[in-house]
Design a protein around this motif. Structure first.
Motif, mmCIF file in Angstrom:
data_model
loop_
_atom_site.group_PDB
_atom_site.id
_atom_site.type_symbol
_atom_site.label_atom_id
_atom_site.label_comp_id
_atom_site.label_asym_id
_atom_site.label_seq_id
_atom_site.Cartn_x
_atom_site.Cartn_y
_atom_site.Cartn_z
ATOM 1 N N LEU A 68 0.836 -1.221 0.000
ATOM 2 C CA LEU A 68 0.000 0.000 0.000
ATOM 3 C C LEU A 68 0.858 1.254 0.000
ATOM 4 O O LEU A 68 0.650 2.183 -0.761
ATOM 5 C CB LEU A 68 -0.921 0.008 1.222
ATOM 6 N N LYS A 69 1.838 1.263 0.971
ATOM 7 C CA LYS A 69 2.574 2.511 1.142
ATOM 8 C C LYS A 69 3.780 2.503 0.221
ATOM 9 O O LYS A 69 4.762 1.824 0.456
ATOM 10 C CB LYS A 69 3.031 2.630 2.595
ATOM 11 N N THR A 97 0.636 -5.875 3.080
ATOM 12 C CA THR A 97 1.143 -4.645 3.646
ATOM 13 C C THR A 97 1.583 -4.865 5.077
ATOM 14 O O THR A 97 1.171 -5.841 5.723
ATOM 15 C CB THR A 97 0.048 -3.551 3.591
ATOM 16 N N SER A 98 2.373 -3.910 5.589
ATOM 17 C CA SER A 98 2.783 -3.972 7.003
ATOM 18 C C SER A 98 1.662 -3.411 7.883
ATOM 19 O O SER A 98 1.625 -3.615 9.090
ATOM 20 C CB SER A 98 4.040 -3.119 7.238
ATOM 21 N N SER A 99 0.754 -2.660 7.296
ATOM 22 C CA SER A 99 -0.244 -1.938 8.087
ATOM 23 C C SER A 99 -1.315 -2.860 8.627
ATOM 24 O O SER A 99 -1.944 -3.626 7.892
ATOM 25 C CB SER A 99 -0.911 -0.866 7.197
ATOM 26 N N ARG A 100 -1.503 -2.713 9.924
ATOM 27 C CA ARG A 100 -2.593 -3.461 10.532
ATOM 28 C C ARG A 100 -3.791 -2.521 10.781
ATOM 29 O O ARG A 100 -4.722 -2.863 11.466
ATOM 30 C CB ARG A 100 -2.124 -4.067 11.857
ATOM 31 N N GLU A 101 -3.656 -1.310 10.225
ATOM 32 C CA GLU A 101 -4.713 -0.305 10.473
ATOM 33 C C GLU A 101 -6.019 -0.756 9.848
ATOM 34 O O GLU A 101 -6.105 -1.131 8.688
ATOM 35 C CB GLU A 101 -4.288 1.051 9.862
ATOM 36 N N ASP A 104 -7.112 1.030 6.720
ATOM 37 C CA ASP A 104 -6.515 0.572 5.457
ATOM 38 C C ASP A 104 -7.261 -0.643 4.928
ATOM 39 O O ASP A 104 -7.523 -0.743 3.723
ATOM 40 C CB ASP A 104 -5.035 0.219 5.660
ATOM 41 N N TYR B 733 0.258 5.675 12.113
ATOM 42 C CA TYR B 733 0.262 4.953 10.852
ATOM 43 C C TYR B 733 1.685 4.676 10.382
ATOM 44 O O TYR B 733 2.055 3.583 9.976
ATOM 45 C CB TYR B 733 -0.495 5.782 9.813
ATOM 46 N N SER B 736 3.116 2.157 12.598
ATOM 47 C CA SER B 736 2.553 0.850 12.284
ATOM 48 C C SER B 736 3.203 0.274 11.014
ATOM 49 O O SER B 736 3.537 -0.902 10.954
ATOM 50 C CB SER B 736 1.052 1.033 12.100
ATOM 51 N N HIS B 737 3.377 1.140 10.048
ATOM 52 C CA HIS B 737 3.845 0.672 8.755
ATOM 53 C C HIS B 737 5.364 0.623 8.633
ATOM 54 O O HIS B 737 5.940 -0.395 8.267
ATOM 55 C CB HIS B 737 3.281 1.606 7.677
ATOM 56 N N ASP B 738 5.952 1.762 9.055
ATOM 57 C CA ASP B 738 7.380 1.904 8.746
ATOM 58 C C ASP B 738 8.308 1.277 9.792
ATOM 59 O O ASP B 738 9.404 0.840 9.470
ATOM 60 C CB ASP B 738 7.736 3.391 8.584
ATOM 61 N N ARG B 740 7.627 -1.353 11.522
ATOM 62 C CA ARG B 740 7.531 -2.797 11.516
ATOM 63 C C ARG B 740 8.384 -3.449 10.401
ATOM 64 O O ARG B 740 8.948 -4.538 10.557
ATOM 65 C CB ARG B 740 6.082 -3.193 11.351
ATOM 66 N N ALA B 741 8.377 -2.680 9.259
ATOM 67 C CA ALA B 741 9.096 -3.258 8.111
ATOM 68 C C ALA B 741 10.552 -3.617 8.441
ATOM 69 O O ALA B 741 10.975 -4.775 8.197
ATOM 70 C CB ALA B 741 9.042 -2.289 6.933
ATOM 71 N N ARG B 744 10.711 -6.697 10.492
ATOM 72 C CA ARG B 744 10.439 -7.897 9.709
ATOM 73 C C ARG B 744 11.682 -8.274 8.877
ATOM 74 O O ARG B 744 12.061 -9.434 8.758
ATOM 75 C CB ARG B 744 9.253 -7.612 8.789
ATOM 76 N N ARG B 791 -4.871 3.630 19.514
ATOM 77 C CA ARG B 791 -6.165 3.485 18.874
ATOM 78 C C ARG B 791 -7.306 3.632 19.885
ATOM 79 O O ARG B 791 -8.343 4.190 19.610
ATOM 80 C CB ARG B 791 -6.242 2.132 18.158
#
Lengths: 154, 958
Positions: A68-69, A97-101, A104, B733, B736-738, B740-741, B744, B791
């Protein structure tokens, strides 16, 4: 780029994720079936056979694994374009995706994604997930458009 | 008269008259002579007397002087004194007496001289006697002078006397001659006259005898006529052929004002003065016409006779000629009569007829057998029958059939001569309507006093009857409506109606004869009642409200009108009080007044003239002014200058445009000068009145302003917060996204490294790779917890009725997957249903129960209790208690902080975010969280939640 038929289109701006994903798919010999692209813009160029991909064959992938990102055009934009184009909308798209939001996930399903997979933190889980998605969508899923899954190479 | 007789008498009388004239002439002449002679004789006598007197005087003078000379005494002088002064005068008188006689006149100067000389002589003697003495005087006397003088005087006097005597004699002789001649003539004449008279007598006597006989006949005729004329009721005036009045009878005398004697012979026009009644012009007397034509003439109508004294009488008359046997006209007779009475009677008759004619009452008559004999227009109007239709018919036509028996009774009474007055009955009109009538009936008598019929006056009293009925109904209505009492002028009650008795609770007999003090409540002042009595005693109506007291002490209010009934003299004779019970209204008014006074809001009545008419006492609390001060000025004076125009517009809108309800605010000045914001609500009323209430909203407005300011701040804050939240979201966000990558990737590449090394790595290297992998896993967990926590603060709540016990059991079930074979005693108390977001509550329970499980893992058995500890502030207090490691209360405040831990992670793993998440969720549900614990003895975590109400439905059931 080879003009041969590739069943899996992997769109991810992270080369490491791409490498890990390819490594996972390799275990099931699906790596050769993968076209890996770095962002949404490239993905759209590929799907519409323009720019660098103007001369490729007219066949479309059996499945698109979409992050996604991403810079330039993000995954949701690509998803919207695909699902709004009658010629492309039948291609299964799996958001990885990495997002668990939650937001999304909701957006993705609203735009018509066929599946949503959060990339697992543990490598083994990641490998399992990518492999299952690849096998399912690229090999098992019957899709009315695009190429017929090639089971012969397995 | 007989002409022969007349001539004879005339001749006789003529002869006699001549003779008389002659005799008279003779007698007259004789008489003149006599008179002349007499006078001369008398004169002579007077002269002689005068001569004698002078002589006497002279002697008296001489005597006096002589006496005095001889005696020397004054007394002897008296004769002198007496005579001397008159001597000269006497001489002068004598001179006048003899003035007609020339002979004597000639002598008189000599006499005068001699007398004067002699008197002077006497005077001289007297003087000498006095001055030179008696002897000298005697000498003088002796001289003889005196004697000579005296003799001369005497001689003179004698001569004059002789002359007079001669004259007297002559005159006497002439007189006698005269007498003798006259006597002869007179004798002759007398004889002749006598003869004439005798002749005349005989003649006349004869005639008289004849005449007497005729006169007797005439007198008888005359008496007859006179009596006749006197007896005639009319006035009679006769004239001769010349139009001269010859006769008036007494009535004519009365009407003309002339007596027979005065009028006789006068022209008729002098006596009989007539005019036209209307024009007042002289009317023609028809005498001349009658004389000329010999016909009878009437007088013109409307003739009025004016009597001598000016009185007037209307007359009617006629004039006829008087003729002798031969038919010759001898004169005219006017016969007339005073018609005043006649005219009056005629007038009265006419008026009576008009009255009957125009009367609204029916006037009719009937015979004794009940037949209508007369019927006036009033009767026609009343009964509808024209006269022609009913005269001659029975009167019973106008009787209703049920009253026919009245007629015989009425007739019977009237036959006895009785009258019937105001007999009220019912009659019927031609068209069948019944009328209430009042009839008055009287018998009609003929001239002989015999009753021949009945006169009847009938009046329609339908309306009066109606009015009487209406009046009775009015009274009934009044009694029904009002409390009524009548009092006399002393205040004594003479009448009360039932309502009065009822409201006062006094039986009527207790009230009559008493005065109104029996119901006096003592509420009113003496002045109040004095004013009341002054008003009604002066004949005016009094109105007012009176508070009375009933017999049992209950007060009651009556709205009272007292009307004086005035007597003939205009003074009140009694008073009627008409009252209405207004106790309810008064009480309501009192209540209203109480509320009016009590109201915290300022209540007022304002008028379009710009003034308040009434304000409640609240005005003083609100604005400092007394009500009096507030009423004294136009209200706009109190209004803030900036609000005046708007206020006037509002008032205009209500009073002129009729806006039913107004709500507006303006500022009024407090007596202390400050401005108060008043919120008004007003409604209009008739006559430009407005009823309004005002509330002081100054503080409220200030508060509102503050609130508004705060709200603005708050909004700004919220906007800032919103921004921060958005940033936080973007941050989350990103995390959550950046974040974690790479983790991983770390794990991914560690794995790939191990695979690539394919068992060639040393044990140490393998352990290192394992740590790297574990560390990155922990970091992943931390990131996930942080994102959860974040959240919790942001997501929307979806609250509904939730079965807490079920949530607890679900949570335990999930936990038991990781607790393996641990010995845990779960105690789940009765738990109420709560109102909250199920997903978040699960998070809370997972954290709390997870902690309890985690921190009690050293216990065997572990005891974990979930229960309800009661209520606080409409929330249920729930708790989770364990018998685990517990904590030091000293650090209790740190428990719910993010990343705050009271245990080392070597002892108990964890990220330190769980309780922070719990607190955040409970806070978002409006509850609170706290914890109690003791190191080594376990901990209890409390949280409060809204209990579900019956009306809330659970998500599950819906």
């Amino acid at each position: 780029m080879m003009d041969s038929l590739k069943r899996i289109l992997l769109v991810d701006d992270s080369p490491r994720d791409t490498e890990l994903a390819l490594a996972a798919l390799e275990e099931h010999h699906l790596a050769n079936e993968v076209v890996a692209l770095g962002d949404g813009a490239e993905a759209l160029d590929y799907l519409y056979r323009r720019g660098a991909y103007a001369g490729r064959s007219t066949s479309q992938p059996a499945v698109i694994l979409l992050d996604l990102k991403m810079p330039r055009v993000d995954g949701l934009e690509v998803l919207r374009t695909i699902k709004n184009d009658p010629a492309l909308k039948k291609i299964p798209v799996v958001v990885m995706t990495s997002s668990r939001e939650e937001s999304d996930q909701i957006r993705s399903y609203q735009l018509g994604t066929n599946a949503y997979v959060v990339k697992p933190l543990k490598f083994q889980e990641f490998v399992d997930a990518v492999m299952r998605v690849g096998v399912f969508w690229a090999l098992l899923n019957q899709s009315p458009s695009g190429s017929v899954p090639n089971l012969g190479k397995h | 008269m007989n002409g022969a007789l007349e001539r004879k008498l005339l001749a006789g009388f003529g002869l006699t008259a001549v003779m008389f004239a002659l005799a008279f002439g003779v007698a007259l002449d004789n008489s003149r002579q006599l008179k002349n002679n007499g006078s001369l004789l008398l004169h002579t006598k007077e002269v002689m007397d005068g001569l004698q007197t002078v002589s006497g005087l002279m002697i008296d003078v001489e005597t006096g002087v002589r006496g005095f000379v001889i005696t020397g005494q004054e007394a002897y002088l008296e004769p002198y004194r007496q005579a001397r002064p008159g001597a000269d005068e006497e001489i002068q008188q004598l001179k006048q007496l003899t003035a007609d006689n020339p002979v004597q006149q000639k002598r008189f100067p000599e006499l005068e001289r001699r007398v004067t000389t002699q008197l002077e002589y006497f005077d001289r003697v007297l003087r000498v006697a006095r001055e030179q003495g008696p002897d000298a005087a005697r000498k003088l006397v002796a001289s003889g002078e005196g004697k000579e003088g005296m003799d001369a005087v005497r001689k003179q006097l004698d001569e004059m006397r002789a002359e007079e005597e001669r004259l007297l004699h002559l005159r006497q002789q002439a007189s006698d001659e005269n007498d003798r001649r006259a006597g002869g003539i007179q004798l002759l004449l007398g004889t002749l006259i006598l003869a004439s008279l005798l002749g005349a007598y005989l003649l006349v006597r004869h005639h008289l005898i004849q005449r007497r006989q005729a006169e007797t006949a005439l007198r008888e005729s005359e008496e007859n006529l006179t009596v006749t004329l006197h007896s005639i009721g009319d006035a009679v005036l006769a004239t001769d052929v010349d139009g001269r009045v010859t006769r008036l009878n007494p009535i004519a005398e009365k009407l003309t004002g002339w007596t027979q004697a005065e009028a006789a012979g006068r022209p008729v026009a002098d006596v009989f003065i007539i005019i036209n009644e209307e024009t007042r012009a002289r009317a023609v007397i028809p005498v001349e016409k009658v004389l000329a034509t010999g016909e009878i003439h009437g007088l013109a109508n409307h003739t009025v006779i004016i009597a001598r004294d000016g009185t007037e009488h209307p007359i009617a008359d006629s004039a006829s000629p008087i003729r002798d046997k031969k038919g010759d006209i001898l004169g005219v007779v006017l016969v007339f009569r005073d018609v005043t009475e006649e005219k009056k009677a005629e007038e009265i008759q006419r008026q009576l007829a008009a009255i009957v004619e125009s009367s609204n009452d029916a006037i009719l008559s009937k015979s004794l057998d009940g037949i209508v004999t007369s019927w006036n227009p009033g009767a026609e109007r009343l009964f509808g029958y024209p006269a022609a239709e009913i005269i001659g018919r029975p009167i019973t036509r106008i009787f209703p059939t049920d009253r026919l028996d009245e007629e015989p009774q009425i007739l019977a009474r009237l036959r006895n001569g009785a009258s019937l007055e105001h007999f009220e009955t019912v009659r019927v009109t031609k068209d069948g309507r019944r009328l209430d009538v009042s009839a008055t009936m009287s018998p009609i008598k003929d001239s002989a006093g015999q009753i021949v019929g009945v006169s009847k006056i009938v009046r329609d009293i339908t309306e009066r009857k109606q009015a009487g009925k209406v009046l009775a109904e009015f009274k009934a209505a009044l009694d029904e409506h009002a409390i009524v009492a009548i009092t006399d002028t002393h205040g004594k009650i003479t009448y009360v109606n039932d309502k009065f008795s009822s409201i006062s609770q006094h039986p009527r007999e207790e009230l009559l004869g008493r005065d109104h003090r029996i119901v006096n409540s003592g509420h009113h002042s003496k002045d109040f009642f004095r004013d009341l009595w002054e008003t009604v005693l002066s004949g005016r109506v009094w109105k007012g409200e009176i508070k009375n007291r009933a017999k049992d002490g209950t007060p009651y209010w009556v709205n009272t009108t007292i009307v004086p009934f005035l007597g003939q003299d205009g003074r009140p004779v009694q008073f009627i009080a008409i009252q209405a019970d207004i106790t309810g209204r008064k009480q309501a008014q009192d209540e209203l007044d109480r509320f009016f006074s009590l109201s915290l809001d300022f209540l007022c009545i304002a008028h379009a003239d710009g003034y308040f008419k009434r304000v409640s006492p609240a005005v003083t609390d609100m604005l400092g002014w007394t009500p009096e001060e507030f009423l004294a000025r136009p209200f706009i004076d109190f209004v803030h200058p900036d609000d005046r125009l708007a206020t006037l517009c509002e008032v205009e809108r209500q009073v002129v445009a009729g806006e039913p309800v107004l709500q507006f605010e303006n500022r009024y000045q407090h007596k202390d000068g400050s401005w108060r914001v008043l919120s008004w609500k007003s409604v209009p009323h008739e006559g430009g009145m407005m009823y309004g209430t005002a509330r002081d909203v100054t503080e409220q407005r200030q508060t509102e302003q503050q609130i508004q300011k705060l709200n603005e701040n708050l909004e700004r804050r919220a906007a800032q917060l919103e921004e921060v939240n958005k940033e936080l979201e973007a941050f989350s966000y990103s995390v959550s996204h950046d974040l974690r990558a790479p983790l991983r990737h770390v794990q991914g590449y560690v794995e790939m490294l191990q695979r690539a090394a394919d068992g060639q790595l040393s044990e140490k290297a393998t352990r290192y790779l394992k740590v790297i992998s574990e560390a990155s896993t922990e970091m992943g967990q931390l990131i996930d917890d942080l994102l959860d926590f974040s959240r919790m603060g942001r997501i929307e709540l979806h609250e509904s009725r939730e079965n807490l016990e079920r949530l607890v059991r679900d949570s335990i079930k999930r936990l038991e997957m990781t607790t393996n074979a641990r010995n845990i005693l779960w105690k789940i108390g009765p738990l109420p249903d709560v109102f909250g977001d199920a997903a978040l509550l699960r998070q809370v329970l997972a954290n709390l129960l997870g902690n309890a499980v985690k921190y009690s893992r050293e216990r065997n058995p572990a005891e974990i209790e979930i229960g309800c500890a009661g209520e606080e502030e409409e929330r249920v207090v729930l708790f989770v208690r364990d018998n685990g490691a517990g904590f030091d209360m000293q650090y209790a405040h740190k428990l719910f902080g993010v990343f705050q831990r009271l245990h080392r992670s070597e002892d108990f793993e964890g990220t330190g975010i769980g309780l922070a998440t719990v607190r955040r969720v409970i806070s978002r549900h409006g509850g609170r969280t706290w914890a109690e614990g003791k190191v080594g003895e376990g901990a209890t975590f409390y949280f409060t939640l809204k209990p579900a109400t019956n009306s809330q439905t659970s998500k599950a059931s819906s």
